[in-house]
Enzyme design. Sequence first.
Site, PDB file in Angstrom:
ATOM      1  N   SER A 275       0.633  -1.169   0.033  1.00 29.85           N
ATOM      2  CA  SER A 275      -0.248  -0.385   0.152  1.00 29.85           C
ATOM      3  C   SER A 275       0.582   1.674   0.043  1.00 29.85           C
ATOM      4  CB  SER A 275      -0.841   0.128   1.478  1.00 29.85           C
ATOM      5  OG  SER A 275      -2.233   0.715   1.038  1.00 29.85           O
TER       6      SER A 275
ATOM      7  N   ASP B 204      -8.765  -4.734  -5.591  1.00 29.96           N
ATOM      8  CA  ASP B 204      -8.437  -3.314  -4.980  1.00 29.96           C
ATOM      9  C   ASP B 204      -9.285  -2.704  -5.016  1.00 29.96           C
ATOM     10  OD1 ASP B 204      -7.547  -2.172  -3.083  1.00 29.96           O
ATOM     11  OD2 ASP B 204      -5.308  -2.478  -3.790  1.00 29.96           O
TER      12      ASP B 204
ATOM     13  N   HIS C 109      -7.554  -5.104  -1.581  1.00 29.13           N
ATOM     14  CA  HIS C 109      -6.097  -4.517  -1.111  1.00 29.13           C
ATOM     15  C   HIS C 109      -5.320  -5.775   0.264  1.00 29.13           C
ATOM     16  CE1 HIS C 109      -3.845  -1.140  -0.776  1.00 29.13           C
ATOM     17  NE2 HIS C 109      -4.092  -1.614   0.325  1.00 29.13           N
TER      18      HIS C 109
END
Length: 804
Positions: free
Chosen positions: A671, A744, A778
């Site tokens: 991330s 995601d 994610h």
Amino acid sequence: MKRIILFTITVFLIFSNQTFCQSDLIYQEPPKAIADLVKAPQTPAVSINPEGTWMVLMDRSGYPSIEELSQPELRIAGLRINPRTNGSSRSSNYTGLSFKSVLNGRDIVVSGLPENPQIENVSWSPNGEKIVFTINKIDGIEMWMVSINDGEAKKLTEAVVNDAMGGRPYRWINSETILYKSVLSNRGDAPQEPLAPKGPVIQESAGEKAPVRTYQDLLQNQYDETLFDYYTTAQLFLIDLENQSHTPFGEPGIYSQVSPSPSGEYVFITQIVRPYSYMVPYSRFAQEAAILDMSGNPVKTIAEIPVAENIPKGFGAVRTGPRNFTWRADKPATLYWIEAQDEGDPNKEVDIRDQAFFLEAPFDGEKNEDITFKLRAGGMTWGNNELAIAYEWWWSTRQLITSMFVPGNRESKSVIWERSYEDRYNDPGNFQTRQNEYGEEVLLMDKSGNTLYLTGTGASPEGNRPFVREFNLKNGKTKELWRSEAPYYEYPYQIIDMKDMLVLTRRESIEQPPNYYLRDLKKDKLIQLTAFKDPYPALKGVEKQVVQYKREDGLDLKGDLYMPADYKKADGPLPVIMWAYPSEFKSSDAAGQVQGSPYEFIRLGWWSPLYFVTQGYAVFDDPSMPVVGEGDEEPNDTFRKQLVMNAKAAIDKLAEMGVGDPERVAIGGHSYGAFMTANLLAHSDLFAAGIARSGAYNRTLTPFGFQSEERTYWDAPEIYYEMSPFMHADKINEPLLMIHGEADNNSGTFPMQSERMYAAMKGLGGTARLVMLPHESHGYRAEESILHMLWEMNHWLEKYVKKD
């Protein structure tokens, strides 16, 4: 010239897409030592009943298969729904249940569960004598109950529970009555998408500012709206647990909040209403807030709240009108809420930001004013008629204020603590609560009412040392009753009884996995309650060393170093994988504070880089990556420079220790850590290679702010440009592995971010590999995805870092 550039970009994008197809392969597995760790059985989860006398142990199912993850999924209005079950499509579940007495260690195995149950939404009754939970079936969700008296599981409903909106689809009215959401019995088949639309999708701005951040899974057309209605509309039912009767409650609706009053005489609800928005998720749709009686009849409409598309910019921005509804826990039926006094705009200069209001049963009068907040209200903890605790915060200054007040007396508020929430060393802890006669949590205090109790992580230069303290209301002083001591990391999980000084703790060490204990503070006696085994015996001998060092500007940094179990200094420096995540600070002192504990047991998850210690790497996990901006300077004004200083200091320290080869260091992160990774490769030559998972690389695609950046692209275009590694892809001359979930849904990290970054590096002649994981969001969930991710990482490290 523009036509030539456009043609060139189009050609290499088309070629890139063809390359993806040519590189397709089946799921791979990493070396056996890594795969065995991924497949290791997981430690059960634990939930304690309100009195602290019983715990329920919930067996974890491990990672689901890619087949399970590939089930149908609707992505609408910020929700992800399994249309077969009418529940969340990505929730974790448990496979078994058992009870254990905290006081005498007695075990009760739960019987009567269906074969291979998928258990979710476990919660204790207010009296702590039973639990209720849901079980996912192929075509729906059932609700079940187990009592500690016999341990026999009993089904309460058929597969009709509506859990489309997440959270818990039921609420306890009292220990014998539950209010739950059900799908409509007459709703029919799901709407079918029309072959042809009836018209275009139109949105219009009328000149009012609406600085909305980037969201995924939003409504896109009228068909999405009909699907949202179909799956989220629920009928509420009351269940009498004694005779298992089901009584309809109120009218069908899209209930975003269902909250019974402490007395069980009323229910506060918020319902989502049209018109819907195509710009924001359902949590910011228009709502109606109301109070119902226990027959489901309307008593009072509290507010009609419009859609929140135009919340001002800034992290202290909120919607106007009533928000944060909550029942006062120490009264039968008094509803509290907050209203902004600055139009929800943190950029306005005002003395009062928020104010609390309340309304008492029978709710036939006007709202009453209570305390005001000079910062943004952050919640309240209730005590009694003479005491409650209020919290308020402010982003730009990192300020946190804790106050006490007399409920209903707006002039009674007095500050207990005012500090920076970045300052972990001076965190006083959290006030502890107990359950009152209504089954609600209120402040835990001694018999005199003058002493409250605190627990906290106890950050210190030696690492975290959790504590139990008492707080004197009269003089404002704290007294330490107990604190975790080396060589253990022990956290006070729940205070059982302060009269007898009994505390339930979770204790671990470098060699011992976390287990639960009953600690007698008076007698300094410890009784072990659980005996969870080490899930990773293959890592025996791998120890965590907390390494402290300094940045070139004197800022204190630290990281957790893991070496292979058989490593000896004589073996010389090893190849290193450094896994990090940057954090922003407004204070250099706070940025340099030590986090974590040297005595915590090693934990593995899909996110962890520690698997590679089995492959001969030194793993430097979570090295400090502070980005500091003091005073009027924002942290991101010098983001790149500070990242490079952090990374250089870490590499230099490992080289100085003789354990890390500075020529063979990989940098990686997930991330925002992926964003960091690409930036470090673009703006330094410190690393041999990089691994970036689920990142964002072009900040112009998140123009209304990202991470901790409040400024928009139009406020600070140079910051967005300088911080975007996509803009500097031509400077990346080290190999970069990018991994991203195709589904995601994290704000800002669209899969397109990795696709465009790969296309840029390929077009510029860089060395890059892009791996798109089917059906993954994610965070990654399927066992096949996680194993393949680790195979890709291991292959990359062996080829470009280890170089044996």
